[in-house]
Design a protein around this motif. Structure first.
Motif, short mmCIF file in Angstrom:
data_model
loop_
_atom_site.label_atom_id
_atom_site.label_comp_id
_atom_site.label_asym_id
_atom_site.label_seq_id
_atom_site.Cartn_x
_atom_site.Cartn_y
_atom_site.Cartn_z
N UNK A 24 38.35 -2.52 -0.18
CA UNK A 24 37.18 -0.89 -0.26
C UNK A 24 37.92 0.18 1.23
N UNK A 25 38.64 -0.42 2.52
CA UNK A 25 39.15 0.54 3.48
C UNK A 25 40.45 0.36 2.78
N UNK A 26 40.70 1.63 2.94
CA UNK A 26 42.30 2.03 2.91
C UNK A 26 42.87 1.66 4.03
N UNK A 27 44.55 0.71 3.89
CA UNK A 27 45.35 0.67 5.12
C UNK A 27 45.68 1.50 6.43
N UNK A 28 46.04 2.61 5.18
CA UNK A 28 46.31 3.89 5.72
C UNK A 28 45.68 4.16 7.03
N UNK A 29 46.49 4.90 7.94
CA UNK A 29 45.43 5.25 9.23
C UNK A 29 43.98 6.69 9.09
N UNK A 30 44.50 7.44 8.88
CA UNK A 30 44.26 8.45 8.35
C UNK A 30 43.11 8.78 7.49
N UNK A 31 43.46 8.43 6.15
CA UNK A 31 42.66 7.50 5.12
C UNK A 31 41.73 6.38 5.24
N UNK A 32 42.16 5.31 6.20
CA UNK A 32 40.81 4.55 6.74
C UNK A 32 39.99 5.42 7.78
N UNK A 33 40.45 6.46 8.92
CA UNK A 33 38.99 7.20 8.92
C UNK A 33 38.69 8.41 8.48
N UNK A 130 15.72 6.53 1.61
CA UNK A 130 16.82 7.35 1.55
C UNK A 130 17.91 7.17 1.69
N UNK A 131 18.38 6.58 3.53
CA UNK A 131 19.90 6.50 3.01
C UNK A 131 20.28 5.38 2.62
N UNK A 132 19.76 4.00 2.70
CA UNK A 132 19.91 3.18 2.07
C UNK A 132 20.98 3.73 0.48
N UNK A 133 20.39 4.44 -0.09
CA UNK A 133 20.73 5.12 -1.78
C UNK A 133 22.00 6.27 -0.81
N UNK A 134 21.73 6.88 -0.17
CA UNK A 134 23.59 7.48 0.20
C UNK A 134 24.55 6.14 0.45
N UNK A 135 23.96 5.07 1.51
CA UNK A 135 24.54 3.80 1.48
C UNK A 135 25.51 3.64 0.21
N UNK A 136 24.69 3.61 -1.06
CA UNK A 136 24.72 3.16 -2.80
C UNK A 136 26.01 4.53 -3.08
N UNK A 137 25.77 5.54 -2.74
CA UNK A 137 26.75 7.08 -2.75
C UNK A 137 28.10 6.66 -2.10
N UNK A 138 27.76 6.23 -0.93
CA UNK A 138 29.34 6.21 -0.06
C UNK A 138 30.39 4.74 -0.01
N UNK A 139 29.04 3.68 -0.61
CA UNK A 139 30.37 2.43 -0.96
C UNK A 139 30.63 2.64 -2.92
N UNK A 140 29.98 3.72 -3.62
CA UNK A 140 31.09 3.77 -4.77
C UNK A 140 31.60 4.13 -4.84
N UNK A 141 31.93 5.70 -3.68
CA UNK A 141 32.87 7.20 -3.47
C UNK A 141 33.47 6.09 -2.18
N UNK A 142 34.06 5.03 -1.54
CA UNK A 142 35.11 3.95 -0.86
C UNK A 142 35.96 3.27 -1.74
N UNK A 143 34.92 2.83 -3.07
CA UNK A 143 35.42 1.36 -4.05
C UNK A 143 36.17 2.26 -4.82
N UNK A 145 35.67 5.36 -6.34
CA UNK A 145 34.31 6.02 -7.59
C UNK A 145 34.72 5.96 -8.84
N UNK A 146 34.60 6.80 -10.02
CA UNK A 146 35.08 6.50 -11.01
C UNK A 146 35.63 5.25 -11.39
N UNK A 147 36.81 5.25 -10.83
CA UNK A 147 38.14 3.64 -11.11
C UNK A 147 37.80 2.70 -9.97
N UNK A 148 36.40 2.59 -10.02
CA UNK A 148 36.15 0.61 -8.87
C UNK A 148 35.16 0.71 -7.98
N UNK A 149 34.76 1.87 -8.42
CA UNK A 149 33.39 1.98 -7.33
C UNK A 149 31.71 1.94 -7.67
N UNK A 150 31.75 1.59 -8.78
CA UNK A 150 30.54 0.65 -9.17
C UNK A 150 30.80 -0.52 -9.83
#
Length: 251
Positions: A24-33, A130-143, A145-150
């Motif tokens: 879920x998290x990139x290995x590259x340091x800048x992308x991970x941050x 509210x923040x739990x729903x935002x967490x869903x959005x974050x996991x989708x983004x980190x995963x 987005x349209x390519x694997x987030x769901x």
């Protein structure tokens, strides 16, 4: 972001099932941050006054949550009618369910709140949802987005949904058919359903003591129950079942 906060967020992701091996998290340091900054954004409530806060990801998470829940129910409970599926999904994406999930995953200690939200204990369930729903959005983004987030969101939420769906299906009276009908009618621009109830008998304990009729536009449902509330719920359920029997547009 301090090293302590970074470790806190990494430990939290691991507790959700997204450890280092999950990808879920990139290995590259800048992308991970950048990825951790997205997670931090989801956990930062708008009451803090920070320029990056949960609102944007909550908006995204709302749409992702509904789609993920629909896909889960289609796969896990394919025999349910559209009305039953809609009712069950409404429970699985509700603010009540989200606030319960937030407590189950120990989200509250991670949240960054402003003074007003911190002091409002009565509104804490809303903040958690509210923040739990935002967490869903974050996991989708980190995963991805349209390519694997769901897929990432479903991987996280499926076990929680399985447990909740089993409880709800074992006790149909826990379905809030009225809320589902209202959500549908307002989504169609039809306004609020109108309920008309009357007492059929005065026998205490009569399971059909009350009779109710609900109307919204040209959709009608009728039901009976031992209380006005039960009769209203059964009327709303009947209206949703009638909706299932309607031909699709263009048929």
């Amino acid at each position: 972001m301090t090293p302590q906060r970074r470790q806190q967020l990494l430990a939290f992701l691991e507790s959700l099932g997204f450890g280092a091996a999950s990808g879920l998290l990139p290995a590259e340091p800048t992308a991970a941050r950048a990825a951790l900054a997205t997670l931090e954004e989801a956990l930062t409530h708008s009451s803090t006054g920070q320029p990056r806060h949960h609102d944007r990801l909550e908006f995204l998470g709302d749409a992702v949550l509904r789609l993920a829940a629909a896909e889960f129910l289609r796969s896990a409970h394919p025999s349910l009618s559209v009305g039953d599926t809609s009712a069950l999904r409404a429970q699985l994406v509700s603010d009540r369910w989200l606030s319960e999930l937030a407590r189950a995953i120990a989200l509250e200690p991670l949240l960054l709140l402003g003074p007003m939200a911190s002091g409002d204990r009565a509104g804490r369930a809303t903040v958690l949802a509210e923040c739990c729903e935002a967490l869903v959005g974050a996991i989708y983004t980190l995963g991805g987005g349209p390519q694997g987030g769901l897929t990432a969101v479903q991987q996280w939420l499926a076990p929680h949904w399985q447990a909740s769906a089993a409880e709800l299906l074992a006790d149909p009276l826990r379905h809030n058919w009225k809320s589902v009908l209202q959500e549908w009618s307002q989504g169609q621009g039809m306004g609020l359903p109108a309920y008309h109830c009357h007492e059929r008998s005065r026998v205490h304990g009569d399971p059909e003591r009350f009779e109710c009729r609900v109307e919204v536009a040209d959709l009608i449902g009728a039901g009976r129950g031992g209380s006005r509330r039960q009769a209203e719920q059964q009327a709303a359920k009947a209206a949703l079942e009638a909706l299932d029997l309607r031909p699709a547009p263009g048929c």
